[in-house]
Design an enzyme around this catalytic site. Structure first.
Site, mmCIF file in Angstrom:
data_model
loop_
_atom_site.group_PDB
_atom_site.id
_atom_site.type_symbol
_atom_site.label_atom_id
_atom_site.label_comp_id
_atom_site.label_asym_id
_atom_site.label_seq_id
_atom_site.Cartn_x
_atom_site.Cartn_y
_atom_site.Cartn_z
ATOM 1 N N LYS A 178 14.455 -84.255 -34.320
ATOM 2 C CA LYS A 178 15.047 -83.472 -33.228
ATOM 3 C C LYS A 178 15.218 -84.350 -31.984
ATOM 4 O O LYS A 178 14.249 -84.796 -31.386
ATOM 5 C CB LYS A 178 14.169 -82.280 -32.849
ATOM 6 C CG LYS A 178 14.900 -81.358 -31.860
ATOM 7 C CD LYS A 178 13.996 -80.408 -31.102
ATOM 8 C CE LYS A 178 13.485 -80.957 -29.806
ATOM 9 N NZ LYS A 178 14.510 -81.120 -28.741
ATOM 10 N N GLY A 230 7.298 -88.734 -26.032
ATOM 11 C CA GLY A 230 7.621 -87.817 -24.940
ATOM 12 C C GLY A 230 6.483 -87.761 -23.948
ATOM 13 O O GLY A 230 5.704 -88.716 -23.830
ATOM 14 N N SER A 231 6.365 -86.638 -23.277
ATOM 15 C CA SER A 231 5.379 -86.531 -22.209
ATOM 16 C C SER A 231 3.964 -86.346 -22.759
ATOM 17 O O SER A 231 3.774 -85.839 -23.867
ATOM 18 C CB SER A 231 5.738 -85.344 -21.313
ATOM 19 O OG SER A 231 5.732 -84.162 -22.075
ATOM 20 N N THR A 232 2.997 -86.740 -21.975
ATOM 21 C CA THR A 232 1.591 -86.574 -22.349
ATOM 22 C C THR A 232 1.258 -85.091 -22.504
ATOM 23 O O THR A 232 0.520 -84.688 -23.408
ATOM 24 C CB THR A 232 0.692 -87.240 -21.297
ATOM 25 O OG1 THR A 232 0.966 -88.644 -21.320
ATOM 26 C CG2 THR A 232 -0.784 -87.022 -21.580
ATOM 27 N N GLU A 233 1.862 -84.274 -21.635
ATOM 28 C CA GLU A 233 1.642 -82.826 -21.676
ATOM 29 C C GLU A 233 2.013 -82.237 -23.053
ATOM 30 O O GLU A 233 1.210 -81.541 -23.685
ATOM 31 C CB GLU A 233 2.540 -82.243 -20.580
ATOM 32 C CG GLU A 233 2.374 -80.816 -20.235
ATOM 33 C CD GLU A 233 3.516 -80.384 -19.296
ATOM 34 O OE1 GLU A 233 4.240 -81.258 -18.747
ATOM 35 O OE2 GLU A 233 3.693 -79.165 -19.145
ATOM 36 N N GLY A 235 2.547 -83.982 -25.741
ATOM 37 C CA GLY A 235 1.749 -84.719 -26.733
ATOM 38 C C GLY A 235 0.417 -84.031 -26.990
ATOM 39 O O GLY A 235 -0.050 -83.953 -28.136
ATOM 40 N N GLU A 383 3.076 -90.240 -13.290
ATOM 41 C CA GLU A 383 4.323 -90.836 -13.730
ATOM 42 C C GLU A 383 5.478 -90.158 -12.993
ATOM 43 O O GLU A 383 5.628 -88.948 -13.061
ATOM 44 C CB GLU A 383 4.444 -90.591 -15.237
ATOM 45 C CG GLU A 383 5.543 -91.354 -15.871
ATOM 46 C CD GLU A 383 5.571 -91.152 -17.383
ATOM 47 O OE1 GLU A 383 5.321 -90.024 -17.843
ATOM 48 O OE2 GLU A 383 5.858 -92.127 -18.081
HETATM 49 P P1 NAP Z 1 9.035 -84.053 -23.235
HETATM 50 O O1 NAP Z 1 9.342 -82.927 -22.354
HETATM 51 O O2 NAP Z 1 7.682 -84.191 -23.783
HETATM 52 O O3 NAP Z 1 10.106 -83.979 -24.417
HETATM 53 C C1 NAP Z 1 10.114 -84.861 -25.505
HETATM 54 C C2 NAP Z 1 10.672 -84.143 -26.702
HETATM 55 O O4 NAP Z 1 9.791 -83.091 -27.112
HETATM 56 C C3 NAP Z 1 12.011 -83.469 -26.461
HETATM 57 O O5 NAP Z 1 12.797 -83.540 -27.627
HETATM 58 C C4 NAP Z 1 11.599 -82.041 -26.176
HETATM 59 O O6 NAP Z 1 12.625 -81.106 -26.349
HETATM 60 C C5 NAP Z 1 10.486 -81.854 -27.171
HETATM 61 N N1 NAP Z 1 9.538 -80.784 -26.875
HETATM 62 C C6 NAP Z 1 9.321 -80.099 -25.714
HETATM 63 N N2 NAP Z 1 8.321 -79.213 -25.863
HETATM 64 C C7 NAP Z 1 7.873 -79.325 -27.137
HETATM 65 C C8 NAP Z 1 6.841 -78.693 -27.894
HETATM 66 N N3 NAP Z 1 6.051 -77.755 -27.365
HETATM 67 N N4 NAP Z 1 6.653 -79.069 -29.181
HETATM 68 C C9 NAP Z 1 7.417 -80.027 -29.737
HETATM 69 N N5 NAP Z 1 8.412 -80.656 -29.071
HETATM 70 C C10 NAP Z 1 8.638 -80.326 -27.785
HETATM 71 O O7 NAP Z 1 9.337 -85.440 -22.552
HETATM 72 P P2 NAP Z 1 10.595 -85.808 -21.669
HETATM 73 O O8 NAP Z 1 10.341 -85.332 -20.307
HETATM 74 O O9 NAP Z 1 11.838 -85.423 -22.350
HETATM 75 O O10 NAP Z 1 10.510 -87.392 -21.742
HETATM 76 C C11 NAP Z 1 9.888 -88.153 -20.793
HETATM 77 C C12 NAP Z 1 8.492 -88.532 -21.224
HETATM 78 O O11 NAP Z 1 8.517 -89.305 -22.418
HETATM 79 C C13 NAP Z 1 7.797 -89.390 -20.209
HETATM 80 O O12 NAP Z 1 6.522 -88.907 -19.944
HETATM 81 C C14 NAP Z 1 7.738 -90.760 -20.874
HETATM 82 O O13 NAP Z 1 6.693 -91.563 -20.450
HETATM 83 C C15 NAP Z 1 7.654 -90.425 -22.295
HETATM 84 N N6 NAP Z 1 8.125 -91.525 -23.123
HETATM 85 C C16 NAP Z 1 7.207 -92.245 -23.812
HETATM 86 C C17 NAP Z 1 7.618 -93.311 -24.590
HETATM 87 C C18 NAP Z 1 6.624 -94.110 -25.363
HETATM 88 O O14 NAP Z 1 7.016 -94.828 -26.267
HETATM 89 N N7 NAP Z 1 5.360 -94.034 -25.090
HETATM 90 C C19 NAP Z 1 8.963 -93.633 -24.673
HETATM 91 C C20 NAP Z 1 9.872 -92.879 -23.951
HETATM 92 C C21 NAP Z 1 9.426 -91.816 -23.182
HETATM 93 P P3 NAP Z 1 13.591 -80.771 -25.101
HETATM 94 O O15 NAP Z 1 14.340 -82.007 -24.800
HETATM 95 O O16 NAP Z 1 14.484 -79.732 -25.551
HETATM 96 O O17 NAP Z 1 12.689 -80.351 -23.969
#
Ligand code: NAP
Ligand code: MG
Length: 472
Positions: A178, A230-233, A235, A383
């Site tokens: 996804k 994605g986000s730590t939250e 995660g 962050e």
């Molecule tokens: P996010 O809100 O956690 O979203 C990441 C993905 O998870 C999106 O596809 C999102 O869908 C989906 N998602 C949201 N809620 C979910 C749930 N309850 N269960 C399963 N999936 C869910 O993160 P973001 O704000 O898009 O991305 C930014 C974050 O990613 C930052 O904190 C960044 O540090 C982190 N990041 C980490 C790395 C790494 O390799 N460590 C690389 C890149 C980014 P939607 O898009 O529809 O909300």
């Protein structure tokens, strides 16, 4: 100031359809949820209407992946490699199209999508294609896990897709992926590339939707492996969902990396590294060098040089080949960056941006530096995920280590010094998955990537990246 003539990349090379379905079992089908729109964040124009996968659609995708697993995992590695090599070559052939589409949907400058994202995406498929028939030699056995449920963010849409899909397929798994809600288009074009490569139906399934769709993938009982970036939250939510199941999990989460500059460092190179560390991809980088730690003795010189350099950055149309800083990916992310930056000013840090005209449409934020930042400030701890740099100082290497490690995260760090002995001393003490030496934000498929502490667990890339997709 320089005056440049605009040099926009043509968008005619991409053919964006008015609407997209879900890619399940080798075909595009309508999702049963209410469709949503994806926009171009630089102009706010609608690009396309995107299907939403309901839990039933997720179930169909997982079933298709399960069915395909039998045949795919039974293929000799050398045969799976042929498909991966074919996909890698098609990505290269269509890289201009993919780069333009990525910049349109994400807002990143074409210079970056063309010269960084796309070459790395192809390199990832080539790299893991090479491992597909050498898994036993790698000493990890060759037993795949089954169906991988993969959820990725919006900051590097296609690159994160390649980090997830290439090793999964090389090891003989099948995939339900996804993409993020705001950046689905290159993943859907990748689905077409899977068709073009005649990948057997069901080996790769791409399903779109919001967080609920992601939750349905992660929570599906017949998924054997969960890979999340994605986000730590989110995660943490995922870690709770999979706890007590037999699912294997990798989590790549947030970061708050220190970029540490010693007084003996080559100053001009360090300035380039600082700029690349935090302003690359508008700072939407998990491993961004968002905390600059400067040795006190060179503080004035370094800050002066950095400000002069920032005044030369060009912000604007992502499709313009001269653009250094493109659009913030969404109105929501822009609001978060604004909020944290306002808090930084309220907490007493001093805010600075170069003179910078923002386009009147789209989501933009000027490159910003905060000086006089204390470790307790929220802009030093949280962050921001935008083009905002917090500057702190240190006197001794031990103090630099102490400050760099004083964070709940541990994804990356950069060290700038001429002395190799000091570099090693620092690298051994920094609690970060990646430590860059006199450079920043360099990636290579052969190099493992991942974090400590709240930055997640598991490694992607390199040999370690295979382990995540094998029953070792
Ligand atoms: P996010 O809100 O956690 O979203 C990441 C993905 O998870 C999106 O596809 C999102 O869908 C989906 N998602 C949201 N809620 C979910 C749930 N309850 N269960 C399963 N999936 C869910 O993160 P973001 O704000 O898009 O991305 C930014 C974050 O990613 C930052 O904190 C960044 O540090 C982190 N990041 C980490 C790395 C790494 O390799 N460590 C690389 C890149 C980014 P939607 O898009 O529809 O909300
Ligand atoms: Mg978009």
């Amino acid at each position: 100031m320089f005056e440049y003539a605009p040099a926009p990349e043509s968008r005619d090379i991409v053919d964006i359809k008015p609407s997209y379905g879900l890619f399940i079992d080798g075909r595009f089908v309508d999702g049963s949820g209410t469709p949503f729109k994806t926009i171009n964040p630089a102009t706010e124009e609608t690009l396309a209407e995107i299907s939403v996968a309901s839990p039933e659609d997720v179930d169909r995708a997982v079933k298709a992946a399960r069915k395909a697993f039998e045949g795919w995992s039974a293929l000799p590695g050398s045969e799976r490699a042929k498909y991966l090599f074919r996909i890698a070559r098609i990505i290269q052939e269509r890289s201009r199209e993919l780069a333009v589409l990525e910049s349109l949907d994400n807002g990143k400058p074409i210079r970056e999508s063309r010269d960084v994202d796309l070459p790395l995406v192809a390199a990832h498929f080539f790299y893991y294609a090479g491992w597909a028939d050498k898994l036993e030699y790698a000493g990890l056995g060759s037993k795949p896990l089954g169906v991988a449920g993969q959820v990725i963010p919006w900051n590097f849409p296609l690159l994160m897709l390649s980090w997830k899909i290439a090793p999964a397929l090389a090891c003989g798994n099948t995939v339900v992926l996804k993409p993020a809600e705001t950046t689905p288009l290159t993943a859907l074009l990748f689905a077409e590339i899977c068709q073009q490569a005649e990948l057997p139906p069901g080996v790769v399934n791409i399903i779109t939707g919001a967080g609920e769709t992601g939750a349905a993938v992660v929570g599906h009982p017949d998924v054997n492996k969960v890979a999340f970036t994605g986000s730590t939250e989110v995660g943490k939510i995922i870690a709770r969902t999979v706890a007590g199941t037999s699912k294997k999990v990798t989590l790549e989460l947030g970061g708050k990396a220190a970029n540490i500059v010693f007084e003996d460092a080559a100053l001009d190179q360090a300035v380039e590294g600082i700029v690349n560390g935090i302003f690359f991809n508008q700072g939407h980088v998990c491993c961004a060098g968002s905390r600059l730690l400067v040795q006190e003795s060179i503080y004035d010189d370094l800050l002066g040089a950095l400000k002069r350099r920032l005044a030369l950055l060009r912000l604007g149309d992502p499709l313009d080949k001269n653009t250094d800083i493109g659009a913030i990916n969404s109105a929501e992310q822009l609001a978060k960056i604004r909020e944290l930056s306002n808090i930084g000013a309220e907490e007493g840090a001093e805010r600075w941006s170069p003179p910078c005209d923002l386009p009147d449409r789209g989501f933009f934020f000027p490159p910003t530096i905060f000086t006089g930042v204390a470790q307790s400030h929220r802009i030093a701890r949280e962050e921001i995920f935008g083009p905002v740099l917090s500057v702190l100082t240190f006197r001794t290497p031990a103090e630099a280590v102490e400050k760099a490690n004083n964070t709940p995260y541990g994804l990356s760090a950069g060290v700038w010094t001429e002395k190799a002995s000091r570099m090693l001393w620092m690298a051994n003490r920094l609690r970060a998955g990646v430590v860059w030496s006199n450079t920043f934000n360099r990636f290579d498929p052969a190099s493992p990537f991942g974090g400590y502490k709240e930055s997640g667990y598991g490694r992607e890339g390199g040999l370690a990246g295979l382990e995540a997709y094998l029953d070792v």
